[in-house]
Write an enzyme that holds these catalytic residues in place. Structure first.
Site, PDB file in Angstrom:
ATOM      1  N   HIS A  86      17.393 -10.304 -72.570  1.00 21.61           N
ATOM      2  CA  HIS A  86      18.272  -9.852 -73.648  1.00 21.61           C
ATOM      3  C   HIS A  86      18.957 -11.065 -74.299  1.00 21.61           C
ATOM      4  CE1 HIS A  86      21.548  -7.908 -75.786  1.00 21.61           C
ATOM      5  NE2 HIS A  86      20.814  -6.808 -75.737  1.00 21.61           N
ATOM      6  N   GLU A 155      14.269  -7.788 -80.844  1.00 16.86           N
ATOM      7  CA  GLU A 155      15.680  -7.662 -81.193  1.00 16.86           C
ATOM      8  C   GLU A 155      16.167  -8.951 -81.844  1.00 16.86           C
ATOM      9  OE1 GLU A 155      17.760  -4.571 -78.643  1.00 16.86           O
ATOM     10  OE2 GLU A 155      17.817  -6.408 -77.494  1.00 16.86           O
TER      11      GLU A 155
HETATM   12  C1  PEP Z   1      21.241  -4.297 -77.697  1.00 19.26           C
HETATM   13  O1  PEP Z   1      22.198  -4.553 -76.993  1.00 19.26           O
HETATM   14  O2  PEP Z   1      20.096  -4.430 -77.231  1.00 19.26           O
HETATM   15  C2  PEP Z   1      21.452  -3.871 -79.072  1.00 19.26           C
HETATM   16  C3  PEP Z   1      20.402  -3.690 -79.837  1.00 19.26           C
HETATM   17  O3  PEP Z   1      22.758  -3.694 -79.475  1.00 19.26           O
HETATM   18  P1  PEP Z   1      23.256  -3.046 -80.869  1.00 19.26           P
HETATM   19  O4  PEP Z   1      22.546  -1.740 -81.047  1.00 19.26           O
HETATM   20  O5  PEP Z   1      24.722  -2.910 -80.715  1.00 19.26           O
HETATM   21  O6  PEP Z   1      22.870  -4.012 -81.961  1.00 19.26           O
END
Ligand code: PEP
Length: 231
Positions: A86, A155
């Protein structure tokens, strides 16, 4: 579709239990993953398409690693799904690709489902898709992308917790490039909301979402699962 909630450092034992109990009473087809803080892990009686996982772990069964959680502790709660890579662990907590790979190999040896997160920071995004993909491929260094229990979450760092989602075109471009080499489910994460989840899930090659902020309210999370079910 896979709809995952990352609690990060939110919720306590009582509110996690309420959250999971509520989701457990809903009937849905989507695969649901919930990652509470360690202190809220418990023996939850879950329906088969829900799994509770660990946001992190130290890659040992047990040992002398003060302040860490190994698999002896996770096994107590039958945890067999974990988040690795992450961006908050990479960029805020200083995890290196080497330590990430150690976790990956350990979780793989334990036959865990691994939600492996990758994504570029803002300065790389500004340089265009080639820079983005080369940054992301480096995050796969020494990672077995053929592991059958792997789920990849794209992400972008600048979209996490900021309220700024990547555009549908940008998400599609990255997921298409990932799909050319990676056959496992691909998720998007980064400020996904109830209002935006449908369009994101409709992107070709998007097999689900990993949600932080907008998922901490159980009604919102449940609505997201419902939207996924109705696609
Ligand atoms: C995450 O923590 O993986 C994430 C995508 O957070 P958020 O939805 O707050 O951007």
């Amino acid at each position: 579709m896979i709809i995952a909630s990352n609690f990060k450092t939110n919720h306590n034992r009582a509110t996690t239990k309420e959250f999971i109990d509520f989701i457990n009473t809903q009937h849905f087809f989507s695969e649901v993953r919930i990652f509470p803080p360690f202190t809220a892990l418990d023996d939850f009686d879950l329906t088969p398409n829900i799994k509770v996982g660990a946001q992190n772990f130290f890659p040992v069964q047990k040992g002398s690693f003060t302040g860490e959680i190994g698999f002896e502790q996770l096994d107590e709660f039958d945890i067999d799904t974990v988040l690795i890579g992450h961006s908050e662990r990479r960029h805020i907590l200083g995890e290196t690709q080497k330590s990430i790979c150690q976790k990956y190999d350990f979780a793989k040896a334990k036959e865990c489902e691994i939600v492996y997160c990758v994504g570029e920071p803002q300065e790389i995004r500004k340089q265009g898709i080639e820079a983005v993909m080369s940054y992301i491929w480096e995050q796969f260094d020494s990672i077995d992308i053929n592991y059958e229990e792997l789920i990849v979450a794209y992400e972008p760092v600048w979209a996490i917790g900021t309220g700024l989602s990547a555009s549908l075109d940008d998400i599609k471009e990255v997921l298409d490039s990932l799909r050319a080499k990676i056959k496992v489910p691909l998720l998007y994460g980064g400020s996904v909301k109830v209002e935006t989840i449908k369009d994101i899930l409709n992107i070709e090659n998007c097999d689900g979402v990993l949600v932080g902020t907008a998922s901490w309210d159980v009604k919102n999370f449940s609505k997201m699962i419902e939207i996924s079910d109705n696609l």
